[in-house]
Design a protein around this motif. Structure first.
Motif, PDB file in Angstrom:
ATOM      1  N   THR A 168      -5.062   3.560  -8.781  1.00  0.00           N
ATOM      2  CA  THR A 168      -3.744   4.111  -9.146  1.00  0.00           C
ATOM      3  C   THR A 168      -2.652   3.084  -8.858  1.00  0.00           C
ATOM      4  O   THR A 168      -2.880   2.082  -8.164  1.00  0.00           O
ATOM      5  N   SER A 169      -1.469   3.395  -9.332  1.00  0.00           N
ATOM      6  CA  SER A 169      -0.306   2.559  -9.008  1.00  0.00           C
ATOM      7  C   SER A 169       0.234   2.974  -7.630  1.00  0.00           C
ATOM      8  O   SER A 169      -0.062   4.075  -7.160  1.00  0.00           O
ATOM      9  N   CYS A 182      10.302   3.030  -1.254  1.00  0.00           N
ATOM     10  CA  CYS A 182       9.480   2.202  -2.166  1.00  0.00           C
ATOM     11  C   CYS A 182       9.719   0.697  -1.991  1.00  0.00           C
ATOM     12  O   CYS A 182       9.397  -0.087  -2.898  1.00  0.00           O
ATOM     13  N   LYS A 183      10.255   0.298  -0.832  1.00  0.00           N
ATOM     14  CA  LYS A 183      10.364  -1.136  -0.549  1.00  0.00           C
ATOM     15  C   LYS A 183       8.988  -1.710  -0.233  1.00  0.00           C
ATOM     16  O   LYS A 183       8.747  -2.902  -0.433  1.00  0.00           O
ATOM     17  N   LYS A 184       8.109  -0.878   0.326  1.00  0.00           N
ATOM     18  CA  LYS A 184       6.723  -1.269   0.602  1.00  0.00           C
ATOM     19  C   LYS A 184       5.796  -0.367  -0.189  1.00  0.00           C
ATOM     20  O   LYS A 184       6.055   0.834  -0.357  1.00  0.00           O
ATOM     21  N   ASP A 185       4.677  -0.923  -0.654  1.00  0.00           N
ATOM     22  CA  ASP A 185       3.758  -0.182  -1.523  1.00  0.00           C
ATOM     23  C   ASP A 185       2.703   0.606  -0.755  1.00  0.00           C
ATOM     24  O   ASP A 185       2.189   1.610  -1.255  1.00  0.00           O
ATOM     25  N   ILE A 186       2.346   0.122   0.454  1.00  0.00           N
ATOM     26  CA  ILE A 186       1.212   0.720   1.185  1.00  0.00           C
ATOM     27  C   ILE A 186       1.643   1.040   2.613  1.00  0.00           C
ATOM     28  O   ILE A 186       2.290   0.218   3.279  1.00  0.00           O
ATOM     29  N   HIS A 201      -1.863   8.169  -4.260  1.00  0.00           N
ATOM     30  CA  HIS A 201      -3.249   7.986  -3.812  1.00  0.00           C
ATOM     31  C   HIS A 201      -3.305   7.982  -2.278  1.00  0.00           C
ATOM     32  O   HIS A 201      -2.493   7.334  -1.619  1.00  0.00           O
ATOM     33  N   VAL A 202      -4.259   8.728  -1.718  1.00  0.00           N
ATOM     34  CA  VAL A 202      -4.550   8.696  -0.279  1.00  0.00           C
ATOM     35  C   VAL A 202      -5.968   8.170  -0.100  1.00  0.00           C
ATOM     36  O   VAL A 202      -6.908   8.673  -0.728  1.00  0.00           O
ATOM     37  N   GLY A 242      -2.278  14.215  -7.577  1.00  0.00           N
ATOM     38  CA  GLY A 242      -2.606  13.082  -6.709  1.00  0.00           C
ATOM     39  C   GLY A 242      -4.099  12.851  -6.643  1.00  0.00           C
ATOM     40  O   GLY A 242      -4.890  13.639  -7.172  1.00  0.00           O
ATOM     41  N   MET A 243      -4.471  11.742  -5.990  1.00  0.00           N
ATOM     42  CA  MET A 243      -5.888  11.389  -5.843  1.00  0.00           C
ATOM     43  C   MET A 243      -6.185  11.076  -4.380  1.00  0.00           C
ATOM     44  O   MET A 243      -5.329  10.518  -3.677  1.00  0.00           O
TER      45      MET A 243
END
Length: 677
Positions: free
Chosen positions: A486-487, A536-540, A558-559, A585-586
């Motif tokens: 996923t994105s 959303c400054k960091k993706d993960i 995604h989790v 979600g996934m």
């Protein structure tokens, strides 16, 4: 010349005859006679003689003249005026009583052994009957014997099921908390509140006038289970709940137009002043159920009589983690700012969490706090230091209540209860609340209403769950494969702090924008990491279970579970960070052979319940609970809520018991947080 030496013999003493020594002879007295003599001393001679004579008369009559003479002698003694009975020997009586009375433990053991023997006899009898039947009908075909053999097998199965049911009831009774979830002063004085708090809110007349069938139809359509005495009617619009325009405007800014199922029934219940146990899947909007009524109550209090210096709080919200407390505080500020903008009184909210200076919370309390959001540890510290009081507090909410009790905050919560000076409205919320916690929580509530949307502990239907078998050494590399599904944004959970740091470092080396939070990091760093991820400054975001309790990340796609949690409740909370509200979600979970089979069985049943694809290695797991669930009429474990095992094989219960056994003798009963002892 002297003669030969004379041989001398030692003479043995002459044995005494039977006639000699008659004076030293003591006649043998039988045990029966000695018993009679003992009873004579106690003054019970008359009763013994009477009973003996009656027995002889009934059984044998007068077998000889000697018996007749004895009977006549007894009769003469009866005709004589009764002599004064000697006083009983009290010491002897007490010794006899001690000897005759067995201890309760011995009686219990005997009872248990007797039951086991009876069960064994019953089993042997069934086996014997079956053998006799087979021997008798050995020349008859099995087809003709089928019916009788089936009845025998069913009878044997029923006895085993009954034994299993009794064992489960015994275990649940043993683990049930005996002490009510109340303050120590209330328990000591025996204070019992019988009626819920009265409020000025009433449902609209139109809804009150509607028939009961309309309410039943809404509950059935939205899968809402309501238990309790006289529950308020469900209301399907925020406007009909009588919220002012600024509140409705603030809801629209958050993209909320109409209430969710838990809000349709939960908000009217809280506004009516009733105690509530709210259970709903993750992301269903439980926070608004207790926030909006609290804001309305505080507005009413402020309008009637403004809060003065050092007064308050009126409402208290207790949560298990700092991040969740910070998130709830931000939500409260969102609504209070909107109210202030439209000319309503200013409402002050205090945030009391660890890692933040106490002075910040103390400043708000000095100016008069209407609401307080706190973690148990910091709140206990502030109450002990008299920084704040709960004298005017009449509204208490425990969010993620079962998680707090599981995490060991139960003693702290019980101690906090002792600081209240009057009755309060109590609310408990969670996505997973087993029967054991529900029954325990009811002890603190007054005529509670239980609102349950779906099954307690069920996963959200908006989440696509995937389970993959990955060897431990290949897991960290496999994360990159999972990230391609996923994105961003993506949330990665790990059980241990060391694993969080390793994953975070690995992702940074691969050029991913990642942040990490766990209990070992500084509070400022944790708050900054969550803020960067939300914006959303960091993706993960890589985290331990501190981020799994109640945190709201609306845009998470995604989790990823780096490892399977030790119990299925934590799994439900983890994957519940995605698929919130109406979003999809996934969730991807990595498992291997090191995971407990009972947890994997729970996971299999959870996937089946949510209509998800079950991988072959999970489908092949068959446990005893699979057969017992249908036969006993109840599903899963009554302690933790897992569907793949029974309470007799609960890994969580075993872990709790081992922990308690390890803590024996270590508790400090004079500690500041031991006020309930």
């Amino acid at each position: 010349m002297p003669g030969p030496p004379i041989k001398r013999y030692r003479r043995s003493p002459t044995p005494k005859s039977e006639s000699e020594g008659d004076d030293d002879y003591t006649e043998y007295v039988s045990v029966k006679e000695r018993r009679k003599q003992q009873l004579v001393k106690l003054g019970r001679l008359q009763e013994v003689k009477t009973s003996d004579s009656e027995k002889e008369k009934k059984v044998t009559g007068f077998s000889s003249d000697e018996d007749k003479d004895i009977w006549e002698a007894n009769k003469e003694q009866k005709d004589k005026p009764p002599a004064e009975k000697p006083k009983p020997n009290l010491a002897l009586v007490s010794n006899l009583l001690k000897a005759n009375n067995k201890s309760n433990e011995e009686q219990d053991k005997e009872k248990k052994l007797r039951m086991e023997e009876e069960e064994q006899k019953r089993r042997e009898e069934a086996m014997r009957k079956e053998e006799e039947f087979l021997e008798k009908n050995k020349n008859i075909s099995l087809l003709e014997q089928h019916k009788e053999l089936q009845q025998m097998a069913e009878g044997r199965k029923e006895s085993m099921l009954e034994k299993q049911r009794k064992e489960e009831e015994r275990i649940l009774k043993e683990v049930a908390e005996n002490t009510a979830l109340k303050g120590v002063s209330e328990l000591a004085r025996g204070v019992e509140y019988t009626e819920p708090i009265k409020t000025s809110w009433r449902p609209p007349k139109l809804i009150i006038s509607m028939p009961e069938k309309r309410h039943q139809r809404i509950w059935k359509k939205l899968h809402i289970d309501v238990e309790g005495i006289d529950p308020p009617p469900p209301i399907k619009a925020f406007k009909d709940m009588k919220f002012p325009k600024p509140i409705l405007e603030a809801l629209r800014k958050k993209g909320i137009e109409k209430p969710s199922p838990i809000q349709i029934q939960g908000i009217p219940t809280v506004l009516s002043g009733r105690d509530l146990i709210g259970i709903a899947y993750t992301g269903s909007g439980k926070t608004l159920v207790y926030l909006l009524p609290l804001i309305m109550f505080c507005l009413e209090q402020e309008a009637r009589l403004p809060f003065i210096r050092d007064e308050g709080p009126y409402g208290l919200i207790i949560v298990p983690s700092r991040e969740l407390a910070k998130q709830i505080h931000e939500n409260v500020e969102h609504f209070t700012k909107e109210l202030k903008k439209h000319g309503f009184p200013s409402l002050r909210t205090c945030l009391a969490i660890g890692g933040v200076p106490t002075s910040e919370a103390a400043d708000v309390i000095r100016s008069g706090a209407h609401m307080m959001v706190a973690t148990p540890g910091r709140l206990m510290d502030m109450l002990n230091k008299k920084i704040c009081t709960l004298d005017v507090c009449r509204y208490l909410c425990l969010d993620e209540a079962d998680r707090m009790i599981d995490m060991g905050f139960e003693d702290d919560v019980r101690t906090i209860f002792s600081y209240f000076s009057g009755q309060r409205q109590t609310l408990l919320f969670s996505a997973t609340m087993p029967k054991k916690i529900q029954n325990f929580a009811r002890s603190a509530l007054v005529k509670p209403i239980l609102v349950n949307v779906g099954r307690a502990g069920a996963a959200s239907m908006n989440i696509i769950q995937e389970v993959e078998f990955v060897q431990p050494e290949a897991k960290i590399v496999h994360i990159l494969e999972c990230l391609k599904k996923t994105s961003p944004p993506v949330l990665i959970f790990a059980e241990r702090k060391q694993d969080v740091d390793i994953i975070h470092e690995y992702l940074l080396l691969k050029g991913c924008g990642a942040v990490a939070i766990h209990g070992g990091k500084d509070m400022e760093e944790r708050i900054r990491s969550v803020a960067e991820f939300k914006s959303c400054k960091k993706d993960i975001l890589v985290a331990t279970d501190v981020a799994s309790k109640g945190l709201d990340f609306p845009d998470i796609q995604h989790v990823i579970n780096y490892d399977m949690p030790e119990d299925i409740e934590n799994y439900v909370h983890r994957i519940g960070r995605t698929g919130r509200g109406v979003n999809l979600g996934m969730a991807t979970t990595m498992v291997n052979s090191k995971v407990d089979e009972a947890v994997l069985a729970d996971l299999k049943h959870l996937l089946i319940e949510a209509k998800q694809k079950v991988p072959p290695f999970l489908a092949s797991i068959v446990t005893e609970a699979d057969q017992l669930n249908d036969q006993l009429g109840s599903t899963g474990c009554s302690y933790c809520g897992g569907l793949g095992h029974r309470i007799t094989a609960c890994p969580k219960l075993e872990a709790v018991q081992n922990k308690k056994a390890g803590e024996v003798g270590k508790k400090d009963y004079l500690a500041s947080n031991a006020a309930d002892y």
